[in-house]
Design an enzyme around this catalytic site. Structure first.
Site, PDB file in Angstrom:
ATOM      1  N   HIS A  71     -36.951 -14.750 -19.237  1.00 14.75           N
ATOM      2  CA  HIS A  71     -36.696 -16.111 -18.758  1.00 14.75           C
ATOM      3  C   HIS A  71     -37.993 -16.910 -18.821  1.00 14.75           C
ATOM      4  CE1 HIS A  71     -32.906 -14.596 -16.599  1.00 14.75           C
ATOM      5  NE2 HIS A  71     -32.629 -15.032 -17.792  1.00 14.75           N
ATOM      6  N   HIS A  74     -39.564  -4.122 -13.526  1.00 12.87           N
ATOM      7  CA  HIS A  74     -39.084  -5.481 -13.285  1.00 12.87           C
ATOM      8  C   HIS A  74     -38.813  -5.745 -11.789  1.00 12.87           C
ATOM      9  CE1 HIS A  74     -37.044  -9.123 -15.023  1.00 12.87           C
ATOM     10  NE2 HIS A  74     -36.562  -9.127 -13.796  1.00 12.87           N
ATOM     11  N   ASN A  92     -31.225 -19.226  -4.461  1.00  9.86           N
ATOM     12  CA  ASN A  92     -30.004 -19.828  -3.931  1.00  9.86           C
ATOM     13  C   ASN A  92     -30.245 -20.188  -2.463  1.00  9.86           C
ATOM     14  OD1 ASN A  92     -27.289 -20.284  -2.897  1.00  9.86           O
ATOM     15  ND2 ASN A  92     -26.568 -19.414  -4.818  1.00  9.86           N
TER      16      ASN A  92
HETATM   17 FE   LIG Z   1     -35.711 -10.822 -12.761  1.00 11.97          FE
END
Ligand SMILES: [Fe+2]
Length: 578
Positions: free
Chosen positions: A11, A125, A313
Site C-alpha cells: 500500500h 508484517h 476506522n
Molecule cells: Fe498491513
C-alpha cells in the site's frame, strides 16, 4: 545506533529514521512523488530521512524492511495454485511483479543504499504493525490488536506487549480478512479500494443497517472475535480486478456505479447503498468489538494498542473505547502499512537488539519543513503579493478575522504530518459555526462528494464541553483524529459544519505542548467567538496527496476556492478575501 525503517510494494510506501531509539523523521513517499498511495521503493522519503538526520546511508547501523517478502510470495503461490485455473491472471501478474523487484528486497536495498547485506533485517508484517503502536505508546504493558487487509498470511493478530517484548499469540489467516471484507464492500459501493474506505464510513450514517443478516451470510463470526469469510461470495483470492463474486451480487444487488455522485440527498436508489454501507460498518464494528473484548478478557489488561489499516476506522475505535473494558487506547497516526516503517525500525531496536525504550510518539509532526527563505523565494519568483507578519499574535488575529468573515484558509506550518490526517500543519481551515461551510469546502475547495463530513479541531481544555469524551487529555487517538464521538446535543447547532448527520464528530484535541501555533489560533478564535473549535480538513484537492512544499500549497490555493493562504509567517490573499 541509527536505524532506517522501510515499508513499500504493497500500500503506502514510507521511510522512518531512529537515532538511539528516538524518532527523527518519518514520511510517506506520496508526499514527495505526488502519487497518491505511492507504493514504489521510497527513494524520496529515505533521502528526506537521511537529510533530516544529517547522515548518509553508510552511517546506518541497520535497515529494516517491514515484512518478509518470501513468505508473502509463498502465500501468493499457494493461493494461486489452490484456485487454478481461474487464478491464472493473478498468478501471471504476481510472477511479473514479484520476480522483478518485490522478492529481492535485500539486493535492492543493498544496491540503492550501498548498505552491507548483514545490516538488512526483515520484520513480520503484523509484528511491524504491533510494534508501531506499542513501542510508540506510553504503556509499559498493553494488549495489542492488529487488523488489516493481509500481510504475509496474517490478516489479524492479537497478543501482549511488555517492556521491549511483543508476543502475538493468536492470528487469523488469509483469505479470512476483515480489511479485505470491508474493501469488497468499498468496491461494491463504487469507491476505490484502499482509498474509499473513509467514504463508506462517512456514507453509513445516512443508511439503516437493514442488511446485517445478509452480511452475516458472507462472514461468520464466533464469540471470541474470530471469523471466517464464505469465499463463494468473493473473488479477491483469484482475480486481479474483482473483489466480490456473482453470488455476492445476487445477495446485495448490482454494484453501485463508480461515477454516481452520492450527494447525501437520498434517492431510493442511493438509500439502498447507504443501507449496505451502514450494514457493513455495523458488522465491522461488531467484529472489532468482539475481538477487543475477547482480548481484554484473556489478558485482563486495561490498555490497548491498535494497529493496521482497519484501526483507521475511527467510528469503530470510538466504540472500542466506550464499550469494552479497555480504559485507554493508543493508535499511532499512520496506523496503516506506511506505519510499518516506524514499527519495523522500533521492533529491531527493542525486540531484536534489546535496547530500552525511551520514545513516545506524542505528536504526528515528523515530515519535511520549509523555512522562510523557501517561502519568500517562491513568492518573489512568482511576483505574488504577500504580507509578512512576524509578530505571531498579530498573524493569528489576522487569520481569526478572516475566518470570522467566512473565508476559507489554507494553513501550512512547520513539518508535515505523519499518516493520512492533517492535524494543523497542512490544513484547510474554516469557521465551524457556519453550516454552509460544509458545502463550500466540499464543493469549491476539495471538489469532493458533498456528503462527506469534516473534522473539528478543539483546544484540549475545552474538548469535553463540546464532545462526549470524558477525560479527553488521556486519549491519544483523539490527538490524531482517530475517534468518532458524540457532539454534545446542545452544541449541534453551535458547530453545524463539523457535526455529522448522526450527531457525531471526528474530533482532534489540540494541546499547547504539541501544536503551539495551531493551539493559539484555535484559542484566539475561541476568544473572539466563544467557540474554541475550527473546521479542519486536509490541505489537498480531491484525489491528490496532502501538500508538502510551499509551491504545492500555493498551487492548491490557486486552483481552488480558498480565500487566504498562510505559509509560515507569510499571508497571501485573493482580492475577494479582504
Ligand atoms: Fe498491513
Amino acid at each position: 545506533m541509527i536505524i532506517l525503517g522501510i515499508s513499500c510494494f504493497f500500500h503506502d510506501a514510507a521511510a522512518a529514521l531512529l537515532r538511539d531509539g528516538e524518532l527523527l523523521a518519518a514520511a510517506e513517499e506520496e508526499r514527495f512523488t505526488r502519487k497518491k498511495h505511492d507504493f514504489e521503493f521510497p527513494t524520496n522519503a529515505i533521502e528526506f530521512c537521511l537529510r533530516t538526520g544529517g547522515i548518509e546511508a553508510r552511517d546506518l547501523d541497520y535497515v529494516v524492511f517491514f515484512e518478509k517478502p518470501f513468505v508473502k510470495f509463498e502465500r501468493l503461490l499457494l493461493t494461486s495454485l489452490q484456485e487454478f485455473p481461474r487464478s491464472y491472471p493473478l498468478f501471471r501478474e504476481a510472477m511479473i511483479t514479484w520476480l522483478g523487484d518485490k522478492l529481492w528486497i535485500r539486493q535492492l536495498i543493498q544496491k540503492r543504499l550501498g548498505v552491507a547485506p548483514e545490516k538488512i533485517l526483515f520484520g513480520e508484517h503484523h509484528l511491524s504493525h504491533a510494534a508501531s503502536a506499542f513501542f510508540c505508546s506510553p504503556f509499559d504493558e498493553a494488549a495489542i490488536l492488529t487488523v488489516d487487509g493481509v500481510g504475509e498470511w496474517t490478516t489479524a493478530s492479537r497478543g501482549v506487549g511488555r517492556g521491549t517484548e511483543i508476543r502475538l499469540t493468536k492470528e487469523i489467516r488469509f483469505p479470512h480478512s476483515l480489511g479485505l471484507l470491508y474493501s469488497a464492500f468499498t468496491a461494491f459501493l463504487g469507491f476505490e479500494v484502499n482509498e474509499g474506505e473513509y467514504k463508506v464510513m462517512g456514507m453509513a450514517p445516512f443508511g439503516v443497517p437493514r442488511h446485517v443478516d445478509k452480511v452475516h451470510k458472507v462472514v461468520r463470526l464466533d464469540r471470541d472475535g474470530s471469523f471466517e469469510l464464505d469465499m463463494d461470495y468473493f473473488s479477491f483470492h483469484y482475480s486481479t480486478h474483482r473483489t466480490f463474486s456473482r453470488k455476492f451480487e445476487a445477495l446485495f444487488g448490482p454494484p453501485r456505479s463508480s461515477e454516481a455522485d452520492f450527494s447525501g440527498e437520498l434517492t431510493s436508489h442511493d438509500q439502498h447503498y447507504a443501507d449496505v454501507a451502514a450494514s457493513i460498518q455495523a458488522v465491522t464494528e461488531e467484529i472489532l468489538l468482539a475481538m477487543a473484548s475477547a482480548l481484554q478478557r484473556e489478558t485482563g489488561l486495561r490498555r490497548l494498542c491498535l494497529a493496521g489499516g482497519v484501526a483507521l476506522n475511527s467510528v469503530a475505535n470510538g466504540r472500542i473505547l466506550r464499550e469494552t473494558d479497555f480504559d485507554e487506547v493508543y493508535i499511532q497516526p499512520s496506523a496503516g502499512d506506511g506505519g510499518g516503517a516506524v514499527g519495523a525500525a522500533l521492533w529491531a531496536h527493542h525486540a531484536v537488539l534489546g535496547n530500552p525504550r525511551r520514545f513516545v510518539m506524542e505528536h504526528a509532526f515528523w515530515g519535511e519543513e520549509h523555512g522562510p527563505d523557501a517561502i519568500e523565494r517562491l513568492l518573489r519568483r512568482g511576483s505574488i503579493a504577500y504580507t509578512r507578519i512576524d509578530d505571531e499574535q498579530r498573524l493569528i488575529e489576522h487569520v481569526v478575522d478572516r475566518l470570522q468573515r467566512g473565508n476559507v484558509v489554507g494553513w501550512s506550518q512547520g513539518r508535515f504530518e505523519w499518516g493520512p490526517r492533517s492535524l494543523g500543519n497542512r490544513s484547510i481551515l474554516a469557521d465551524p459555526r457556519r453550516a454552509e461551510m460544509k458545502d463550500v469546502v466540499n464543493t469549491k475547495i476539495k471538489f469532493r462528494e458533498p456528503f462527506r463530513p469534516f473534522a473539528p479541531s478543539v483546544v484540549l481544555e475545552r474538548a469535553e464541553e463540546y464532545f462526549v469524551l470524558p477525560d479527553a487529555a488521556r486519549h491519544y487517538p483523539a490527538r490524531f483524529m482517530l475517534y468518532v464521538v458524540g457532539v454534545r446535543s446542545d452544541k449541534h447547532a453551535v458547530i453545524p459544519a463539523v457535526t455529522h448527520v448522526d450527531g457525531t464528530g471526528r474530533l482532534q484535541t489540540v494541546s499547547e505542548a504539541y501544536g503551539p501555533r495551531y493551539y493559539k489560533l484555535i484559542a484566539t478564535f475561541g476568544k473572539a467567538t466563544g467557540v474554541p473549535v475550527l473546521l479542519n480538513t486536509s490541505f489537498n484537492l480531491r484525489g491528490e496527496p496532502i501538500v508538502n512544499t510551499p509551491a504545492e500549497a500555493f498551487n492548491t490555493f490557486q486552483q481552488s476556492g480558498m480565500d487566504v493562504l498562510v505559509l509560515g509567517d507569510y499571508v497571501v490573499e485573493k482580492p475577494a478575501a479582504r
